[in-house]
Design an enzyme around this catalytic site. Structure first.
Site, PDB file in Angstrom:
ATOM      1  N   ASP A   1       0.820  -1.215   0.000  1.00  0.00           N
ATOM      2  CA  ASP A   1       0.000   0.000   0.000  1.00  0.00           C
ATOM      3  C   ASP A   1       0.852   1.263   0.000  1.00  0.00           C
ATOM      4  O   ASP A   1       0.314   2.368  -0.065  1.00  0.00           O
ATOM      5  CB  ASP A   1      -0.952  -0.008   1.201  1.00  0.00           C
ATOM      6  CG  ASP A   1      -2.402   0.157   0.773  1.00  0.00           C
ATOM      7  OD1 ASP A   1      -2.716  -0.170  -0.390  1.00  0.00           O
ATOM      8  OD2 ASP A   1      -3.213   0.618   1.586  1.00  0.00           O
TER       9      ASP A   1
ATOM     10  N   ASP B   1     -10.125  -5.447  11.293  1.00  0.00           N
ATOM     11  CA  ASP B   1     -10.132  -6.852  11.702  1.00  0.00           C
ATOM     12  C   ASP B   1     -11.248  -7.122  12.710  1.00  0.00           C
ATOM     13  O   ASP B   1     -12.100  -7.996  12.511  1.00  0.00           O
ATOM     14  CB  ASP B   1      -8.763  -7.256  12.262  1.00  0.00           C
ATOM     15  CG  ASP B   1      -8.199  -6.230  13.248  1.00  0.00           C
ATOM     16  OD1 ASP B   1      -8.904  -5.262  13.608  1.00  0.00           O
ATOM     17  OD2 ASP B   1      -7.041  -6.400  13.666  1.00  0.00           O
TER      18      ASP B   1
END
Length: 745
Positions: free
Chosen positions: A151, A457
């Protein structure tokens, strides 16, 4: 003769066991203690309410109200924590029986997602080691595909993986031949490994690769001297002057391809694919969740494996048999229809003897998941998790159809079409485009990993369970994965501050566990998730108890029962009960007394630093004062810092507002404790009246010993800066003055 033998004699065959479940023997004792402790808590809250109703002044009313709010919040967190103790289970797996149930040729394919974001904070060599450790799994190579999401859009990371692909051709057959367990090259060569000429040759190759990668990172660019083929040159030509980490086109580079690339023994190599999704300053990228969804779509186009493993870039595989351990659950027809994911615990290497920063996180990563496993299953912790691909497309009985056929989890990829074929790459680039999700708004809400928070998450696991999926906590004796830890206090606190901001984003969303979660999962699982979602609010009681008893002690105001009073024993029971139960949990989870002490100290430190500042940051964001940010945790190790950490010395070093609040607490508590002792020494017969306040101040002082050492005695670079100390003293003085001026109101 056992039951199974008698059945076999009667001609009835039974399938070999893949896993078993055992309930904790402590459950009844936990429930009994919880009932008694709850009664004590209600009694304490009654006393606070009674005191408020009979307050004679504004100051006494404010003090009693503060204590009521603080103890009510502590009571809420204690009550929510009991849900983890209601039905804990322990599982055992039997991977040796797996091939008796499903043949190796029928093992499902696995797509492995590894995310990285910054080559300077997450050294590419470390990410490469993680990838090599999973590429070397004891699993059919043609069924493994490793996708690396960069990223940060860095050519340095791509170069590192080009080097890893070359080294992997030697490393994978070496692992198979020697049957080594530590399949991260860096870990293996730092261990006490057997010495032989072949091993030394592989080590030289690894060190050569490592030096080349580190040289490139140090220079900040990939020079022509390091490019060995025209294909590599074309790949790096994409990094033009207009290419930046926040604004760049997609880069998808297939480094290894099943069926095409082979190792030195002519065995197939797994797929290795580098991905840097398109970024634009005008399109939201949704942090790590956005990167994972791009990998989810690209992998669907290229391989579409039914099982997905997500890994942090610094969490290497510590056991090559781990995929087979996960299959012990995914191969069970009795649970597969509702099984969404198998979560392995986060375990860490390099923790010092006393775990001074509490980085082991025994409760959230090992103890609490065992409790949730007896209910609907543990939450997703961001790494070390095997998912069924189907889980990202709606609930078990409510399939959400993706926008194109190739993204369906049941779509069969044509094996005759190469991963690098023009049609495959064209579609992969299409689904990696930053405009793709603008036209297909289900991603991040109904499809894939969930958006709306930086703790993707926790939020994803929670939402998946709300949709009806179950999960399993697989905790083998040998850690399946081992990760790195931050070794400075500033990095530790900044990391957890990011978590707390994300938890609050979930807590105050329309999917809040206390409302939506209770309706979808039931009150017990709803409280499990509420414990984490509202965790940051523990800053309120911790901050109150860090300052209020001490400031009142300095001004000669008693706010707790006298020693030997009936209510005094209630406080003693609540304190010993909470701390004793917590210590017992840590010890039974193979902890030590010293690590428990570090854990409870960090609970207090986090409460007055990252919990407090995380809550302020969340509030500022929702008032429009600040924006969401995602700071990558620094994983670069400084030799001096590493040495001090191994010695158990706290690392401050940098100036941070987090350390100012910590310094204020240390100074005010020391002043209050000494003031109380002086009054007792002068024979004012006040020990009974102020015993609880003196005890609290002394207990905090004991926990603050590393801070006093960093303020006064230390001269190394990790000491608390003089500026931070002066500011802390100044603000502590102002706070004491305000307390003195308002005591008679």
């Amino acid at each position: 003769m056992d039951h199974r033998t008698s059945m076999e004699m009667e001609g009835v065959t039974t399938k070999p066991l893949l896993h078993t479940t055992r309930f904790s023997r402590r459950t009844a004792a936990n429930r009994l203690f919880a009932a008694i402790y709850a009664c004590a808590l209600f009694a304490l809250l009654y006393r606070h309410a009674f005191t408020i109703l009979h307050s004679a002044s504004l100051s006494s009313f404010s003090i009693s109200l503060s204590l009521l709010i603080s103890d009510a919040l502590l009571g809420f967190f204690w009550f929510a924590a009991q849900t983890f103790r209601l039905r804990p289970v322990y599982r055992q797996i039997f991977p040796e029986n797996l091939e008796k149930v499903v043949k190796e040729k029928d093992f499902p394919a696995i797509d492995i997602f590894i995310c990285t974001a910054d080559p300077y904070k997450e050294p590419p060599v470390r990410v490469v080691n993680t990838a090599l450790s999973v590429m070397a799994y004891d699993y059919p190579a043609e069924k493994l595909s490793v996708y690396v999401s960069d990223d940060g859009g860095s050519a340095l990371t791509l170069f590192a993986f080009m080097e890893a692909a070359k080294f992997g051709r030697h490393w994978l057959p070496f692992c198979r031949k020697k049957k080594i367990v530590e399949r991260s090259p860096d870990v293996y060569f730092r261990s006490n490994h057997p010495r032989c000429s072949e091993t030394e040759q592989i080590k030289i190759m690894y060190e050569s690769m490592k030096v080349r990668v580190e040289n490139v990172v140090e220079r900040g660019n990939v020079d022509g001297d390091y490019i060995t083929s025209e294909q590599e040159r074309q790949a790096f030509n994409r990094w033009t002057d207009k290419f930046s980490r926040h604004d760049h086109p997609s880069v998808i580079q297939v480094l290894l391809e099943v069926g095409k690339d082979k190792d030195t023994t002519e065995q197939l190599m797994p797929n290795l694919i580098y991905v840097s999704r398109q970024k634009s300053r005008f399109s939201p990228h949704h942090f790590k969740a956005g990167a994972l969804n791009v990998l989810l779509r690209i992998s669907a186009v290229m391989t579409n494996a039914p099982i997905i493993l997500t890994l942090d870039c610094d969490m290497y595989s510590n056991d090559p048999q781990t995929p087979r351990a996960a299959l012990c659950y995914f191969s069970d027809p009795n649970i597969i229809s509702e099984l969404g994911y198998v979560q392995f615990p986060q375990r860490f290497y390099g923790i010092n003897k006393d775990d001074i920063y509490g980085c082991e996180f025994k409760h959230p990563f090992q103890i609490n998941p065992t409790g949730m496993d007896g209910l609907a299953g543990p939450t997703y912790v961001g790494t070390g998790c095997f998912f069924s691909r189907r889980v990202f497309f709606g609930g078990p009985s409510s399939f959400v159809t993706p926008e194109i056929l190739e993204l369906r989890p049941d779509h069969v990829v044509d094996k005759l079409i190469q991963v690098q074929s023009q049609s495959t790459l064209a579609l992969a680039y299409h689904v990696a485009d930053c405009e793709y999700e603008k036209n297909h708004s289900n991603w991040g809400s109904k499809l894939g990993f969930k958006y709306g928070t930086v703790v993707e998450d926790f939020y994803t696991g929670y939402r998946l369970q709300c949709e009806g999926w179950k999960s399993v906590f697989c905790h083998p004796d040998r850690p399946a994965f081992l990760g790195d830890i931050p070794i400075t206090l500033n990095d530790v606190l900044n990391q957890t501050q990011r978590w707390f901001v994300g938890f609050l984003e979930v807590a105050f969303s329309k999917y809040s566990p206390i409302t939506f979660g209770v309706r979808s999962l039931g009150p017990i699982m709803g409280l499990c998730y509420s414990y984490y979602a509202f965790w940051a609010l523990s800053a309120i009681p911790i901050t109150v108890y860090a300052f209020l008893p001490q400031l009142t002690l300095l001004n000669g105001v008693s706010i707790f029962p006298k020693a030997l009073d009936t209510w005094f024993f209630l406080y003693i029971f609540l304190f010993i009960g909470a701390y004793g139960h917590d210590c017992l949990d840590i010890m039974l989870a193979q902890g030590t007394i010293r690590r428990w002490w570090s854990d409870q100290r960090m609970w207090m430190i986090r409460g007055i630093t990252c919990n407090l500042f995380g809550s302020i940051e969340f509030l500022s964001k929702h008032l429009g004062i600040a924006e969401s940010r995602f700071n990558v945790t620094n994983k670069v190790v400084d030799d001096e810092q590493d040495k001090r950490y191994d010695q158990g010395i706290f690392e401050f070093g940098v100036e941070s507002p987090l350390f100012v609040s910590l310094g204020m607490v240390a100074i005010i508590n020391l002043a209050a404790f000494l003031s109380g002792l002086i009054r007792v020494a002068r024979g004012q017969n006040l020990v009974g009246r102020f015993f609880v306040q003196i005890f609290i101040a002394g207990f905090v002082v004991l926990n603050c010993l590393p801070i006093y050492e960093a303020m006064v005695w230390r001269t190394d670079k990790g000491r608390l800066s003089t500026k931070t100390t002066i500011v802390s003293i100044f603000l502590a003085g102002i706070l004491c003055t305000i307390a003195f001026l308002t005591q008679n109101i």
